[in-house]
Design an enzyme around this catalytic site. Structure first.
Site, PDB file in Angstrom:
ATOM      1  N   ASP A  13       0.121   0.146  15.323  1.00 67.69           N
ATOM      2  CA  ASP A  13       0.140   1.171  14.276  1.00 67.69           C
ATOM      3  C   ASP A  13       0.689   2.493  14.807  1.00 67.69           C
ATOM      4  O   ASP A  13       1.547   3.125  14.184  1.00 67.69           O
ATOM      5  CB  ASP A  13      -1.269   1.384  13.707  1.00 67.69           C
ATOM      6  CG  ASP A  13      -1.849   0.107  13.111  1.00 67.69           C
ATOM      7  OD1 ASP A  13      -1.638  -0.974  13.695  1.00 67.69           O
ATOM      8  OD2 ASP A  13      -2.515   0.173  12.063  1.00 67.69           O
ATOM      9  N   GLU A  36     -12.118  -0.371  10.295  1.00 73.43           N
ATOM     10  CA  GLU A  36     -12.095  -0.782  11.706  1.00 73.43           C
ATOM     11  C   GLU A  36     -12.175   0.377  12.675  1.00 73.43           C
ATOM     12  O   GLU A  36     -12.737   0.251  13.739  1.00 73.43           O
ATOM     13  CB  GLU A  36     -10.823  -1.586  11.979  1.00 73.43           C
ATOM     14  CG  GLU A  36     -10.797  -2.887  11.238  1.00 73.43           C
ATOM     15  CD  GLU A  36      -9.462  -3.609  11.385  1.00 73.43           C
ATOM     16  OE1 GLU A  36      -8.907  -3.611  12.491  1.00 73.43           O
ATOM     17  OE2 GLU A  36      -8.990  -4.164  10.380  1.00 73.43           O
ATOM     18  N   ASP A  93      -6.584   2.901  13.139  1.00 70.47           N
ATOM     19  CA  ASP A  93      -5.809   2.287  12.052  1.00 70.47           C
ATOM     20  C   ASP A  93      -6.287   2.802  10.703  1.00 70.47           C
ATOM     21  O   ASP A  93      -5.506   3.073   9.804  1.00 70.47           O
ATOM     22  CB  ASP A  93      -5.895   0.757  12.117  1.00 70.47           C
ATOM     23  CG  ASP A  93      -7.323   0.245  12.038  1.00 70.47           C
ATOM     24  OD1 ASP A  93      -8.253   1.005  12.370  1.00 70.47           O
ATOM     25  OD2 ASP A  93      -7.519  -0.917  11.643  1.00 70.47           O
ATOM     26  N   TRP A 136       3.101  -4.705  19.319  1.00 67.10           N
ATOM     27  CA  TRP A 136       1.844  -3.987  19.551  1.00 67.10           C
ATOM     28  C   TRP A 136       1.799  -3.557  21.023  1.00 67.10           C
ATOM     29  O   TRP A 136       1.769  -2.372  21.326  1.00 67.10           O
ATOM     30  CB  TRP A 136       0.648  -4.866  19.143  1.00 67.10           C
ATOM     31  CG  TRP A 136       0.262  -4.693  17.701  1.00 67.10           C
ATOM     32  CD1 TRP A 136      -0.887  -4.113  17.246  1.00 67.10           C
ATOM     33  CD2 TRP A 136       1.011  -5.054  16.527  1.00 67.10           C
ATOM     34  NE1 TRP A 136      -0.886  -4.098  15.856  1.00 67.10           N
ATOM     35  CE2 TRP A 136       0.261  -4.656  15.399  1.00 67.10           C
ATOM     36  CE3 TRP A 136       2.241  -5.650  16.314  1.00 67.10           C
ATOM     37  CZ2 TRP A 136       0.704  -4.865  14.087  1.00 67.10           C
ATOM     38  CZ3 TRP A 136       2.686  -5.861  15.005  1.00 67.10           C
ATOM     39  CH2 TRP A 136       1.926  -5.464  13.927  1.00 67.10           C
ATOM     40  N   GLU A 188      -2.749   0.923   3.297  1.00 67.28           N
ATOM     41  CA  GLU A 188      -2.477  -0.173   4.234  1.00 67.28           C
ATOM     42  C   GLU A 188      -1.459  -1.147   3.633  1.00 67.28           C
ATOM     43  O   GLU A 188      -0.557  -1.629   4.306  1.00 67.28           O
ATOM     44  CB  GLU A 188      -3.785  -0.909   4.523  1.00 67.28           C
ATOM     45  CG  GLU A 188      -3.640  -2.136   5.393  1.00 67.28           C
ATOM     46  CD  GLU A 188      -4.979  -2.779   5.701  1.00 67.28           C
ATOM     47  OE1 GLU A 188      -5.935  -2.561   4.930  1.00 67.28           O
ATOM     48  OE2 GLU A 188      -5.065  -3.494   6.709  1.00 67.28           O
ATOM     49  N   HIS A 248      -4.125   4.302   5.918  1.00 63.64           N
ATOM     50  CA  HIS A 248      -3.507   3.632   7.058  1.00 63.64           C
ATOM     51  C   HIS A 248      -2.161   4.308   7.274  1.00 63.64           C
ATOM     52  O   HIS A 248      -1.280   4.174   6.441  1.00 63.64           O
ATOM     53  CB  HIS A 248      -3.246   2.182   6.658  1.00 63.64           C
ATOM     54  CG  HIS A 248      -3.974   1.159   7.450  1.00 63.64           C
ATOM     55  ND1 HIS A 248      -5.310   0.900   7.288  1.00 63.64           N
ATOM     56  CD2 HIS A 248      -3.534   0.280   8.396  1.00 63.64           C
ATOM     57  CE1 HIS A 248      -5.658  -0.091   8.095  1.00 63.64           C
ATOM     58  NE2 HIS A 248      -4.606  -0.471   8.780  1.00 63.64           N
TER      59      HIS A 248
HETATM   60  C1  BGC Z   1      -5.396  -3.423  11.220  1.00 59.19           C
HETATM   61  C2  BGC Z   1      -3.964  -3.094  11.445  1.00 59.19           C
HETATM   62  C3  BGC Z   1      -3.558  -3.785  12.692  1.00 59.19           C
HETATM   63  C4  BGC Z   1      -3.635  -5.240  12.380  1.00 59.19           C
HETATM   64  C5  BGC Z   1      -3.125  -6.171  13.415  1.00 59.19           C
HETATM   65  C6  BGC Z   1      -5.476  -4.883  10.955  1.00 59.19           C
HETATM   66  O1  BGC Z   1      -6.695  -5.357  10.616  1.00 59.19           O
HETATM   67  O2  BGC Z   1      -5.982  -2.658  10.252  1.00 59.19           O
HETATM   68  O3  BGC Z   1      -3.526  -1.900  11.101  1.00 59.19           O
HETATM   69  O4  BGC Z   1      -2.418  -3.388  13.301  1.00 59.19           O
HETATM   70  O5  BGC Z   1      -4.909  -5.626  11.981  1.00 59.19           O
HETATM   71  O6  BGC Z   1      -2.173  -6.849  12.859  1.00 59.19           O
END
Ligand code: BGC
Length: 947
Positions: free
Chosen positions: A500, A493, A488, A561, A789, A807
């Site tokens: 994503d 993270e 991501d 997801w 992001e 992101h």
């Molecule tokens: C991440 C996202 C991810 C999301 C889940 C975030 O903390 O960085 O890109 O999809 O959490 O909703």
């Protein structure tokens, strides 16, 4: 036959150029046809495979000869010879015939080499150095982890083990291969030289089920006589801190190594050097290395020559043999992580706070290489960040337990030194330097970009420099997040969030050849799928994410997801025409839809008892319970949680309908017709329930937000008759929002598409050219070098947040730029049939896209020059294309100066109300005609920006 008349070239085995150490037992071959002629289509091919190049040239003693196969397939043609053997190089070549009867020469020879195909091939033993186990961090709640603000305690970290083994080679070496993997990450040297150019091997996978071993060609490193092999180990993803909560020991707390060096002598005999108790271990200059916390090197402790044969290792201790099941071992598949670029520092800044910050001008993932000279024992600290704050000061934009990511270097003294961390990486553009002896100069710093080193396949350019920068930002976010897994973000993270990549996959497949990379990740996804069919939100799904899922959401998956299990293979199939990717993950797709179906049927909304029978009946087709991320990060929501809560129900049912429909199409492609019908029927029922539940008579949806309308239109959730009204509602919402988008993660990929499809191109263009927040060009105008992001990661008042600045998800608009603005589309999966339809009404004066498809280069470009429109099209051999020439009906169209009806390669053409549509065989074409703009043409906001 004249030279260049027909050739077969660009040979790929399993989508790779000469792969070494693969374990695919039925590899597939692809090639491209090349010809100076137009309209070339393959009629037949012949493939030969041999175990030496000589046999291949002579055509004798072959392993496989396909004979002349009458087929127009030039991609993914499967090997049908005898079973392959381990550790063997196979050479292959191909020749082709086209429909005119022309026959090519044989192609040049390509090869692939197998890895260790049988478990018994492994003679090596797992070993562990003498080590302090990695300290397991206490499990914190997500909130605790994110708000954690105590300084990182580096005293709990352990030194990186060094392991070495001496061995003797008694004759001339013909071939040497090193097969290796680790618990942790590793780097090998043989006789003082680094092995390979891969980084962070064995890379990040679901280790307990899928651990890759790498194969290295080391023939040139091993010599007749005394030799030594050595490896450094570090905690890596296996034992180090990773993920949102930054927990250690996700797969184990002890580092281990497994290697097997196979040496073949000139006389054909073999020597095998393996990891066992004869390996000795120690520690050295790497005081610690953790992917999040950073790396510390004390150069005074470098053990010079520790991988040379004559190094005195008498003080080293023997490593311990240990036992691990090797059933999780697989050959490395795909492009490895490498240093995929080097960026010079562009400036050194002294911030208002008086700190020294090196600026590389570009947000990346990677590390810094630093040159320095100074007194022994001087300690230099490097800290990384993607952004400066509104005052120009260094801002640590990492949230979480290990936000203090620092690399440290202690000088050895006595001359010039270079420091570059080996086992850590960071997301950054700026590096704060503390303790540097003398003046910090930009020429002493280079940013080393780390990425899974995939081939670039796409290129997009237009007359608006801001859109060109947007395209570059998308590519940078892709390059620096496709690092072993689809991450991501590279600073916070570094996790394989399924949602994503689900939204970004079509764009990713334009920019780079992602087939193998994403197939590997999907294999991990399939292995991580839960017994009930749930597809975890993050892959690899390690302990700490499991904990977050269970404590925060009460489950492991979310709509939009988990659907990655269907949507990502579908995107790969569309881009590459690879049916095997659908076949391989079909069962996983079925299991996911069964899970969703059961959940929808069994979990009922709280007000179920108050419903009438008709309402009750449709509830089982609505996925309207539980937590989902919804249209994540919808700009108008006050927080991510609010965005999820407001949008989750309608998003979940939308994806249920969409994925079920895609599964039906997938089943049909695989010839599973009863399944195809059943899923099509289920999808129809879901859509019907959706419309009954959420659609009002005036075309409004009860979930009244942009993303809901976008999904309803894109996924066909409302009847065809209602779509016009629904599109009008969407248009009204956008208009009311000042032509700014308000779509979150899962709907934004389709926003501009649905506007174009439902006659609202003008609004799509307004959104594209919008520069107020939120919009793509807002970020560009705020100096973005990657995709953020959150649109407002830098707010209009200049305040800088600590969101991620890298992101790729919102960069999914790239796919639309290629398809709509440049007009480069496919009519058939894999681009066997191409469709070119330029958006000449978009206000730009030119746009151009180039895509390296499996068949060859496709170009779609257009430009307005004076009153003329020029449309260029390149259709590769063995494909056909349609080019739609807008507003060409009443004018004379010429192709490279020739009237259409006389142009070679033109199969046919016809006119509709305004346009001329031309059917083409392969070739390069240039169409010109006098162009009259249509009445609704978008005025050019930026057409003159690029000269
Ligand atoms: C991440 C996202 C991810 C999301 C889940 C975030 O903390 O960085 O890109 O999809 O959490 O909703």
């Amino acid at each position: 036959m004249a030279l260049g008349d027909l050739e077969a070239e660009q040979l790929l085995c399993e989508s790779m150029v000469n792969p070494v150490g693969i374990d695919i037992r039925v590899p597939r071959f692809s090639w491209q046809l090349k010809s100076v002629r137009r309209g070339v289509l393959q009629a037949a091919y012949r493939i030969m495979v041999a175990d030496t190049e000589e046999k291949l040239w002579q055509g004798t003693g072959l392993i496989w000869d396909s004979g002349k196969v009458h087929s127009d397939e030039s991609v993914f043609c499967a090997y049908e010879g005898e079973p392959l053997l381990s550790g063997k190089r196979y050479y292959w070549r191909v020749k082709v015939w086209d429909r005119t009867g022309a026959e090519s020469e044989w192609s040049t020879a390509s090869y692939w080499e197998t890895g260790l195909l049988q478990r018994e091939d492994w003679k090596a033993l797992w070993i562990e150095p003498i080590q302090e186990p990695v300290v397991e961090d206490p499990v914190l709640s997500l909130r605790e982890a994110l708000q954690y603000n105590k300084p990182t305690d580096t005293s709990i970290l352990h030194p990186c083990p060094l392991l070495r083994k001496s061995f003797f080679i008694s004759s001339t070496v013909r071939k040497a291969r090193l097969y290796a993997t680790a618990h942790g990450t590793y780097m090998f040297q043989i006789n003082g030289q680094k092995v390979g150019n891969q980084e962070l091997a064995p890379e990040f996978t679901s280790y307990d089920r899928y651990l890759q071993y790498q194969t290295y060609e080391v023939t040139d490193l091993v010599k007749n006589g005394a030799n030594a092999i050595g490896a450094i180990l570090s905690d890596g993803w296996y034992a180090g801190r990773i993920g949102l909560s930054g927990n250690s020991c996700q797969y184990g707390d002890r580092l281990g190594l497994l290697f097997q060096l196979e040496v073949e002598y000139e006389d054909g005999t073999q020597e095998i050097v393996v990891s066992d108790h004869e390996v000795k271990c120690s520690t050295g200059h790497l005081i610690y290395s953790d992917q999040f916390i950073g790396e510390k090197v004390d150069a005074r402790r470098i053990k010079d020559g520790w991988t040379l044969p004559d190094y005195d290792d008498s003080g080293w201790e023997p490593a311990q043999e240990t036992h691990f099941d090797i059933s999780n071992l697989v050959a490395h598949y795909g492009e490895p992580v490498r240093v995929a670029g080097k960026l010079p520092a562009v400036q050194v800044i002294t911030t208002p706070k008086g700190e020294t910050v090196v600026d590389f001008g570009q947000v990346i993932a990677g590390r810094v290489s630093m040159r320095v000279e100074g007194p022994e024992g001087t300690e230099i600290i490097l800290e990384h960040s993607e952004v400066l704050d509104e005052h120009g000061n260094f801002l640590n934009n990492i949230m979480g337990r290990h936000k203090d990511q620092k690399d440290m270097y202690i000088l050895r003294g006595g001359g010039p030194e270079t420091f570059e961390p080996v086992f850590t990486f960071h997301g950054f553009r700026y590096v704060k330097v503390t303790g540097y002896p003398g003046t910090v100069r930009s020429e002493h710093f280079t940013a080393m970009v780390l990425s899974s080193d995939m081939r670039y396949t796409g290129f997009f350019e237009c007359s608006d420099e801001r859109i060109n920068r947007l395209q570059q930002n998308i590519v940078w976010s892709q390059k620096t997040n496709l690092l072993s897994i689809p991450m991501d973000c590279p600073q916070r993270e570094r996790a394989g969030w399924t949602g994503d990549i689900q939204v970004f996959a079509p764009t990713a497949a334009f920019n780079m050849d992602v087939l193998v990379f994403l197939t590997r990740w999907l294999r991990n996804l399939a292995l991580e799928q839960l017994p009930n069919g749930e597809v975890p939100n993050v892959v690899p799904y390690h302990k700490s994410f499991r904990h977050i899922g269970h404590t925060l959401m009460g489950k492991d998956s979310s709509a939009g997801w988990g659907d990655a299990v269907i949507i990502v293979p579908w995107a790969l199939y569309q881009a590459y025409g690879d049916v095997r990717v659908l076949e391989e993950f079909y069962d996983s797709m079925v299991r996911w839809i069964s899970y969703v179906r059961q959940t929808a049927e069994n979990e009922l909304p709280d007000n179920y008892d108050q419903m009438d029978d008709v309402q009750k009946e449709r509830q089982k087709y609505l996925w309207n319970t539980g937590f989902h991320f919804g249209d994540w990060l919808m700009p108008s929501a006050s927080s991510p949680t609010e965005s999820a809560m407001r949008t989750k129900e309608v998003v979940a049912t939308s994806f249920y309908a969409y994925s079920t429909a895609l599964l039906s199409e997938t089943a049909a492609i695989l010839g599973k017709h009863p399944d195809a019908e059943a899923y099509s029927d289920l999808s129809r029922r879901i859509r019907q329930a959706y419309a009954e539940e959420y659609l009002q008579d005036d075309g409004t949806l009860s979930a009244h937000f942009q993303g809901a309308y976008v999904l309803a239109l894109q996924f066909g959730l409302v009847s065809e008759e209602a779509r016009g009204q629904v599109a009008d509602q969407l248009a009204r919402l956008i208009e009311g929002n000042g032509y700014r988008l308000d779509t979150g993660f899962v709907s934004v990929p389709f926003l501009l598409d649905v506007l174009c499809k439902y006659g609202k191109r003008d609004i799509a263009y307004k959104l594209l050219y919008q520069t107020e927040c939120p919009s793509w060009l807002y970020e560009v105008e705020r100096g973005a070098t990657t995709i953020w992001e959150s649109w407002s990661a830098i707010k209009p008042d200049g305040t800088v947040s600590s969101m991620s600045f890298n992101h790729y998800a919102f960069g999914c608009v790239g796919d639309w730029l290629y398809r709509e603005i440049a007009g480069l589309r496919k009519e058939q999966a894999g681009y066997k049939k191409i469709n070119i339809r330029p958006a000449v009404d978009c206000g730009l004066s030119y746009a151009s896209a180039k895509y390296e498809s499996r068949y060859g280069t496709i170009v779609s470009g257009w430009s307005k020059q004076g009153g003329q429109l020029i449309v260029t099209a390149v259709i590769p051999p063995n494909t056909t294309g349609t080019v739609v020439l807008p507003n060409a009906k009443h004018v004379t169209v010429k192709e490279s100066g020739t009237p259409l009806n006389e142009a070679a390669g033109v199969i046919s053409y016809h006119q509709n109300e305004f346009d001329v549509s031309v059917q083409l065989g392969s070739g390069s074409y240039r169409f010109t005609y006098d162009y009259q703009p249509g009445s609704a043409e978008t005025p050019s906001p930026a057409a003159s920006r690029k000269k």
